[in-house]
Design an enzyme around this catalytic site. Structure first.
Site, PDB file in Angstrom:
ATOM      1  CB  ILE A  62      -8.803   9.951  -6.622  1.00 46.02           C
ATOM      2  CG1 ILE A  62      -8.129   8.799  -7.375  1.00 46.02           C
ATOM      3  CG2 ILE A  62      -8.711  11.241  -7.425  1.00 46.02           C
ATOM      4  CD1 ILE A  62      -8.655   8.561  -8.773  1.00 46.02           C
ATOM      5  N   PRO A  63      -8.225  11.760  -3.404  1.00 44.65           N
ATOM      6  CG  PRO A  63      -6.814  12.073  -1.580  1.00 44.65           C
ATOM      7  CD  PRO A  63      -6.874  11.469  -2.936  1.00 44.65           C
ATOM      8  CG  HIS A  64     -12.228  14.533  -5.592  1.00 47.95           C
ATOM      9  ND1 HIS A  64     -12.028  13.168  -5.423  1.00 47.95           N
ATOM     10  CD2 HIS A  64     -13.548  14.696  -5.835  1.00 47.95           C
ATOM     11  CE1 HIS A  64     -13.199  12.548  -5.566  1.00 47.95           C
ATOM     12  NE2 HIS A  64     -14.121  13.444  -5.806  1.00 47.95           N
ATOM     13  N   GLY A  65     -12.071  17.753  -3.668  1.00 49.41           N
ATOM     14  CA  GLY A  65     -13.043  18.570  -2.940  1.00 49.41           C
ATOM     15  C   GLY A  65     -14.488  18.222  -3.268  1.00 49.41           C
TER      16      GLY A  65
END
Length: 145
Positions: A62-65
């Site tokens: 779950i790539p996120h900033g």
């Protein structure tokens, strides 16, 4: 009117990607193209990955900033990418499903819990990986939103 958090345009099935950085950039670019985030958000996603892997187990990342990436978020949205060949997220962790998240305020927490509910079921992971249409994925996530 607010955008849909997940729309057909945010879903890409059976993509071939060469590595973790390309996978994160690809996942983020869907959010950029959809008008959910500005270009700078992708760099924040890569920074976040440096801090700690966004691999969650169950073939899911779950790539996120980073925390300070909120200023790059225009609208809450998610992107879903399936990568049948898998991407090595380090330590032998292979992600076949990438879900990019951008949340306004604290909305990302609610999204994360919805994703966790869907993806905690092994059969749902299989459904996502075997999906042949974007609708199948929309249906799966609409059950929890």
């Amino acid at each position: 009117m607010a955008k849909e958090v997940l729309s057909r345009e945010n879903i890409r099935l059976n993509v071939s990607l060469s590595g973790k950085e390309e996978a994160i950039r690809y996942t983020g670019s869907i959010l950029v193209d959809g008008g959910y985030v500005d270009e700078g958000y992708i760099e924040k996603m890569l920074e976040r990955e440096e801090l700690t892997s966004t691999f969650m187990g169950n073939s899911l990342a779950i790539p996120h900033g980073t925390e300070d990436a909120k200023k790059n978020v225009l609208e809450t949205g998610i992107s879903v990418v399936t990568v049948p060949d898998g991407i090595d997220f380090g330590g032998g962790n292979i992600a076949k499903i990438l879900i990019g998240i951008a949340g306004k305020g604290n909305e990302h927490l609610e999204i994360l819990s919805n994703i966790a509910i869907v993806c905690s079921e092994e059969e749902n992971i299989d459904k996502i990986l075997n999906a042949t249409t974007e609708e199948e994925i929309l249906d799966l996530f609409s059950e929890v939103s």
